[in-house]
Design an enzyme around this catalytic site. Structure first.
Site, PDB file in Angstrom:
ATOM      1  N   ASN A   1       1.242  15.979  11.633  1.00  0.00           N
ATOM      2  CA  ASN A   1       2.313  15.298  12.092  1.00  0.00           C
ATOM      3  C   ASN A   1       3.659  17.041  11.947  1.00  0.00           C
ATOM      4  O   ASN A   1       3.704  17.469  11.291  1.00  0.00           O
ATOM      5  CB  ASN A   1       2.720  15.548  10.496  1.00  0.00           C
ATOM      6  CG  ASN A   1       4.552  14.224  10.250  1.00  0.00           C
ATOM      7  OD1 ASN A   1       4.796  14.462  10.677  1.00  0.00           O
ATOM      8  ND2 ASN A   1       4.570  13.782   9.553  1.00  0.00           N
TER       9      ASN A   1
ATOM     10  N   ARG B   1       0.512  12.784  14.487  1.00  0.00           N
ATOM     11  CA  ARG B   1       1.393  11.483  15.001  1.00  0.00           C
ATOM     12  C   ARG B   1       3.026  11.783  15.623  1.00  0.00           C
ATOM     13  O   ARG B   1       3.364  13.165  15.681  1.00  0.00           O
ATOM     14  CB  ARG B   1       2.630  11.684  13.901  1.00  0.00           C
ATOM     15  CG  ARG B   1       3.600  10.946  13.342  1.00  0.00           C
ATOM     16  CD  ARG B   1       4.209  11.409  12.234  1.00  0.00           C
ATOM     17  NE  ARG B   1       5.612  10.326  12.303  1.00  0.00           N
ATOM     18  CZ  ARG B   1       6.599  10.568  11.632  1.00  0.00           C
ATOM     19  NH1 ARG B   1       7.638  12.014  11.157  1.00  0.00           N
ATOM     20  NH2 ARG B   1       8.394  10.122  12.332  1.00  0.00           N
TER      21      ARG B   1
ATOM     22  N   HIS C   1       9.135   5.097  11.850  1.00  0.00           N
ATOM     23  CA  HIS C   1       8.695   4.095  10.830  1.00  0.00           C
ATOM     24  C   HIS C   1       7.528   3.264  11.067  1.00  0.00           C
ATOM     25  O   HIS C   1       6.825   2.143  10.072  1.00  0.00           O
ATOM     26  CB  HIS C   1       9.255   4.210   9.237  1.00  0.00           C
ATOM     27  CG  HIS C   1       9.844   4.765   8.934  1.00  0.00           C
ATOM     28  ND1 HIS C   1      11.208   4.175   7.952  1.00  0.00           N
ATOM     29  CD2 HIS C   1      10.176   5.609   8.571  1.00  0.00           C
ATOM     30  CE1 HIS C   1      12.452   5.314   7.583  1.00  0.00           C
ATOM     31  NE2 HIS C   1      10.972   6.389   7.733  1.00  0.00           N
TER      32      HIS C   1
ATOM     33  N   HIS D   1      10.296  -0.112   4.281  1.00  0.00           N
ATOM     34  CA  HIS D   1      10.146   0.589   3.629  1.00  0.00           C
ATOM     35  C   HIS D   1      11.543   1.360   3.238  1.00  0.00           C
ATOM     36  O   HIS D   1      12.828   1.597   4.281  1.00  0.00           O
ATOM     37  CB  HIS D   1       9.733   1.824   5.209  1.00  0.00           C
ATOM     38  CG  HIS D   1       9.642   3.142   4.585  1.00  0.00           C
ATOM     39  ND1 HIS D   1       8.171   3.495   5.279  1.00  0.00           N
ATOM     40  CD2 HIS D   1      10.566   4.302   3.952  1.00  0.00           C
ATOM     41  CE1 HIS D   1       8.369   4.995   4.907  1.00  0.00           C
ATOM     42  NE2 HIS D   1       9.098   5.429   4.476  1.00  0.00           N
ATOM     43  N   LEU D   2      11.382   1.428   2.025  1.00  0.00           N
ATOM     44  CA  LEU D   2      12.626   2.224   1.414  1.00  0.00           C
ATOM     45  C   LEU D   2      12.627   4.076   0.723  1.00  0.00           C
ATOM     46  O   LEU D   2      12.075   4.067  -0.231  1.00  0.00           O
ATOM     47  CB  LEU D   2      13.382   1.201   0.596  1.00  0.00           C
ATOM     48  CG  LEU D   2      13.384  -0.115   1.259  1.00  0.00           C
ATOM     49  CD1 LEU D   2      13.879  -0.960  -0.586  1.00  0.00           C
ATOM     50  CD2 LEU D   2      14.292  -0.079   1.947  1.00  0.00           C
TER      51      LEU D   2
ATOM     52  N   GLY E   1      14.706   8.096   4.380  1.00  0.00           N
ATOM     53  CA  GLY E   1      15.135   7.422   5.243  1.00  0.00           C
ATOM     54  C   GLY E   1      14.022   5.750   4.990  1.00  0.00           C
ATOM     55  O   GLY E   1      13.860   5.438   4.276  1.00  0.00           O
TER      56      GLY E   1
ATOM     57  N   ARG F   1      21.976   8.794   6.264  1.00  0.00           N
ATOM     58  CA  ARG F   1      22.124   8.186   6.988  1.00  0.00           C
ATOM     59  C   ARG F   1      23.702   7.163   7.157  1.00  0.00           C
ATOM     60  O   ARG F   1      23.018   6.376   5.732  1.00  0.00           O
ATOM     61  CB  ARG F   1      21.312   7.877   8.155  1.00  0.00           C
ATOM     62  CG  ARG F   1      20.400   9.327   8.537  1.00  0.00           C
ATOM     63  CD  ARG F   1      18.822   8.891   8.933  1.00  0.00           C
ATOM     64  NE  ARG F   1      17.892   9.267   8.310  1.00  0.00           N
ATOM     65  CZ  ARG F   1      16.639   8.871   8.750  1.00  0.00           C
ATOM     66  NH1 ARG F   1      16.536   8.225   9.343  1.00  0.00           N
ATOM     67  NH2 ARG F   1      15.652   9.148   8.015  1.00  0.00           N
TER      68      ARG F   1
ATOM     69  N   ASP G   1      19.251  11.735  -3.574  1.00  0.00           N
ATOM     70  CA  ASP G   1      18.510  11.170  -4.068  1.00  0.00           C
ATOM     71  C   ASP G   1      18.838   9.920  -4.909  1.00  0.00           C
ATOM     72  O   ASP G   1      19.726  10.501  -5.677  1.00  0.00           O
ATOM     73  CB  ASP G   1      17.322  12.034  -4.460  1.00  0.00           C
ATOM     74  CG  ASP G   1      16.164  12.931  -5.122  1.00  0.00           C
ATOM     75  OD1 ASP G   1      16.185  11.415  -6.270  1.00  0.00           O
ATOM     76  OD2 ASP G   1      15.236  13.029  -5.364  1.00  0.00           O
TER      77      ASP G   1
ATOM     78  N   ARG H   1      17.526   8.554  -7.498  1.00  0.00           N
ATOM     79  CA  ARG H   1      17.203   9.143  -9.101  1.00  0.00           C
ATOM     80  C   ARG H   1      18.591   9.897  -9.568  1.00  0.00           C
ATOM     81  O   ARG H   1      19.276   9.627 -10.855  1.00  0.00           O
ATOM     82  CB  ARG H   1      15.705  10.017  -9.365  1.00  0.00           C
ATOM     83  CG  ARG H   1      14.694   9.189  -9.732  1.00  0.00           C
ATOM     84  CD  ARG H   1      13.611   9.989  -9.316  1.00  0.00           C
ATOM     85  NE  ARG H   1      13.579  10.851  -8.045  1.00  0.00           N
ATOM     86  CZ  ARG H   1      12.029  11.605  -7.894  1.00  0.00           C
ATOM     87  NH1 ARG H   1      11.306  11.591  -8.642  1.00  0.00           N
ATOM     88  NH2 ARG H   1      12.816  11.959  -6.413  1.00  0.00           N
TER      89      ARG H   1
ATOM     90  N   GLY I   1      11.175   2.170  -3.073  1.00  0.00           N
ATOM     91  CA  GLY I   1      10.707   0.482  -2.653  1.00  0.00           C
ATOM     92  C   GLY I   1       8.804   0.990  -3.610  1.00  0.00           C
ATOM     93  O   GLY I   1       8.793  -0.611  -4.169  1.00  0.00           O
TER      94      GLY I   1
ATOM     95  N   GLU J   1       0.651   6.391   6.292  1.00  0.00           N
ATOM     96  CA  GLU J   1       0.484   6.657   7.671  1.00  0.00           C
ATOM     97  C   GLU J   1      -0.205   7.684   7.856  1.00  0.00           C
ATOM     98  O   GLU J   1      -1.216   7.407   8.795  1.00  0.00           O
ATOM     99  CB  GLU J   1       2.283   7.645   7.756  1.00  0.00           C
ATOM    100  CG  GLU J   1       3.538   6.757   8.310  1.00  0.00           C
ATOM    101  CD  GLU J   1       4.612   7.329   7.534  1.00  0.00           C
ATOM    102  OE1 GLU J   1       5.483   6.877   8.444  1.00  0.00           O
ATOM    103  OE2 GLU J   1       4.563   7.569   6.131  1.00  0.00           O
TER     104      GLU J   1
HETATM  105  P1  ADP Z   1      11.597   9.693   2.845  1.00  0.00           P
HETATM  106  O1  ADP Z   1      11.892   9.030   3.124  1.00  0.00           O
HETATM  107  O2  ADP Z   1      11.831  11.550   3.142  1.00  0.00           O
HETATM  108  O3  ADP Z   1       9.640  10.227   2.672  1.00  0.00           O
HETATM  109  P2  ADP Z   1      10.376   9.060   0.400  1.00  0.00           P
HETATM  110  O4  ADP Z   1      10.021   8.058  -0.032  1.00  0.00           O
HETATM  111  O5  ADP Z   1       9.696  10.261  -0.341  1.00  0.00           O
HETATM  112  O6  ADP Z   1      11.645   9.553   1.215  1.00  0.00           O
HETATM  113  O7  ADP Z   1      11.718   8.532  -1.393  1.00  0.00           O
HETATM  114  C1  ADP Z   1      12.197   9.429  -1.327  1.00  0.00           C
HETATM  115  C2  ADP Z   1      13.064   8.284  -2.738  1.00  0.00           C
HETATM  116  O8  ADP Z   1      12.831   7.781  -3.767  1.00  0.00           O
HETATM  117  C3  ADP Z   1      14.882   9.489  -3.109  1.00  0.00           C
HETATM  118  O9  ADP Z   1      15.632   8.712  -3.438  1.00  0.00           O
HETATM  119  C4  ADP Z   1      14.267   9.219  -4.385  1.00  0.00           C
HETATM  120  O10 ADP Z   1      14.833   9.158  -5.688  1.00  0.00           O
HETATM  121  C5  ADP Z   1      13.456   7.906  -4.418  1.00  0.00           C
HETATM  122  N1  ADP Z   1      12.452   8.426  -6.023  1.00  0.00           N
HETATM  123  C6  ADP Z   1      10.862   8.294  -5.812  1.00  0.00           C
HETATM  124  N2  ADP Z   1      11.058   8.230  -7.286  1.00  0.00           N
HETATM  125  C7  ADP Z   1      12.124   7.667  -8.179  1.00  0.00           C
HETATM  126  C8  ADP Z   1      11.769   6.600  -9.270  1.00  0.00           C
HETATM  127  N3  ADP Z   1      10.655   6.638 -10.108  1.00  0.00           N
HETATM  128  N4  ADP Z   1      13.105   6.205  -8.791  1.00  0.00           N
HETATM  129  C9  ADP Z   1      13.403   5.883  -8.388  1.00  0.00           C
HETATM  130  N5  ADP Z   1      14.236   6.334  -6.882  1.00  0.00           N
HETATM  131  C10 ADP Z   1      13.091   7.332  -6.704  1.00  0.00           C
END
Ligand code: ADP
Length: 408
Positions: free
Chosen positions: A7, A90, A179, A207-208, A211, A240, A282, A284, A332, A383
């Site tokens: 990738n 990819r 995605h 897909h949350l 992105g 975004r 982020d 969290r 998600g 993926e």
């Molecule tokens: P990307 O789209 O870059 O691949 P990810 O799928 O890794 O991103 O998702 C990152 C997001 O997931 C961040 O906003 C992070 O805070 C959130 N996240 C990861 N673990 C948790 C958790 N245990 N509780 C809440 N949010 C989380």
């Protein structure tokens, strides 16, 4: 059969070596900041097992570095390059040309290059990754897996934009989606999990993560998706903005005296959770501040959930119902709180979250109640495995063809 999944990003190259039959990941890693003086190479199944600073001037070198750690020293995963049977790449943008994964030849590379106008950083990087692999493994078959191919089934009423038709034609402006590999993986996996045929199901896949995108999958075919010409469209994301009134774009540019590039940066990198909360992209960190009573953090959190909720509603309308809603991505899969907000108040639509199931860990599971008419499931995405599987299937066909040709 071992498949090396590559990738390549504009300044990075992620990889995984996967045994497709056993689905075992034999090795993985990331070359980062390729082309700068501060390039790093992380390698190992456990995060940061090995992290070294090493000069990686370009993607060709990145491939060389990867193949070296795979075949020598303490990181050795295979005896020699002969144990890499195929490579899966990819590719972000496959435009209108690719509605499925394909074996790479010069014509495919030419098309990927032609499409670079729609994804300049990504498609050019992918070609460099392909060329690097050709350089060191000239006889190993390679497959291109496109983020966009899953969406080639969209009808014009879903993929066209209501702009002057000639303009859209002239610049190939339409919804391409993104995605796609993740949505295809979780849709297929959800059907397996439910023990149903995907062609019997109406699915909404979400897909949350940083992105975010949502896809309506009607009887196995994508019929609509939230990302558009670019991955900026649709849901509110980490940085975004997603869909906004398009008039805001010219209004802000005029008021703030911004160039197109600056406006693009503002919408892609300074908006979303980060822009609204002023704290972080982020979830969290935003949540932690919201819990302390920070109003903008709370607003950002609520806007994110509302954006997902609205899109789910749209796709229920588009498909005339839904059998199962699938969730994946960092948010998600992990955020019980976000899931609770998303599904709050949907009982009248037959969508009922089970609180106890929702709070369990991040593994694959049903999180709706047994009485809920619509199932809600969490499916961790993969993926790389999807890319490895596509590669395996195409390369097998290729080998079968050769065997057939030889017999004749
Ligand atoms: P990307 O789209 O870059 O691949 P990810 O799928 O890794 O991103 O998702 C990152 C997001 O997931 C961040 O906003 C992070 O805070 C959130 N996240 C990861 N673990 C948790 C958790 N245990 N509780 C809440 N949010 C989380």
């Amino acid at each position: 059969m071992n498949v090396l999944v590559i990738n390549a990003g504009s300044s990075s190259l992620k990889y995984q070596l996967i045994n497709v039959e056993t689905q075992e990941i034999l090795a993985k890693g990331l070359c980062d900041r390729v082309g700068s003086d501060e390039s790093t190479h992380k390698h190992g199944l456990d995060e940061n097992e090995m992290c070294i600073h090493t000069p990686i001037p370009d993607h060709d070198h990145a491939v060389a570095v990867v193949l070296e750690v795979l075949t020598s020293g303490p990181t050795k995963a295979i005896e020699s390059l002969d144990e890499i049977d195929a490579v899966g790449h990819r590719i972000v943008q496959g435009g209108k040309y690719f509605d499925r994964s394909v074996v790479i030849d010069e014509e495919v590379i030419r098309r990927i290059d032609e499409l670079a106008e729609l994804a300049p950083l990504h498609n050019k990087a992918a070609i460099m990754g392909i060329r690097g692999c050709q350089h060191y493994m000239p006889d190993v078959p390679m497959v291109a897996v496109f983020d966009t191919s899953f969406y080639q089934s969209l009808l014009p009423k879903a993929y066209m934009y209501p702009l002057p038709y000639e303009l859209c034609e002239k610049y190939a402006i339409r919804k391409y989606g993104a995605h796609g590999t993740s949505h295809r993986f979780i849709a297929e996996r959800a059907a397996d999990f439910l023990d149903e045929d995907i062609t019997d199901l109406k699915l909404i896949t979400c897909h949350l993560g940083n992105g975010c995108s949502i896809t309506a999958v009607d009887h196995g075919m994508a019929v609509d998706t939230s990302m558009g010409l670019t991955p900026l469209d649709g849901l509110m994301m980490g940085t975004r903005c997603g869909s906004i009134d398009p008039a805001i774009v010219t209004y802000v540019m005029e008021k703030e005296n911004l160039t197109p590039a600056e406006m693009n940066d503002l919408m892609n990198k300074q908006s979303g959770l980060l822009g609204v909360s002023g704290i972080s992209n982020d979830l969290r960190s935003v949540d932690a501040e919201a819990e302390k009573g920070n109003e903008r953090a709370l607003l950002a959190y609520e806007m994110y959930s509302n954006s997902v909720k609205k899109c789910i509603g749209q796709y229920i309308a588009v498909m005339g119902g839904v059998d199962c809603i699938v969730l994946t991505g960092g948010v998600g899969e992990n955020s019980a709180k976000m899931r609770r907000l998303i599904f709050a108040g949907m009982q009248t639509m037959g969508i009922v979250l089970d609180e106890a199931r929702n709070r369990e860990g991040s593994r694959e599971r049903q999180i709706s109640t047994d009485e809920s008419e619509v199932l809600i499931v969490v499916i961790p995405t993969d993926e790389e495995l999807m890319i490895a599987r596509d590669t395996y299937e195409l390369v097998h066909d290729l080998i079968d063809d050769y065997a057939f040709a030889e017999v004749w």
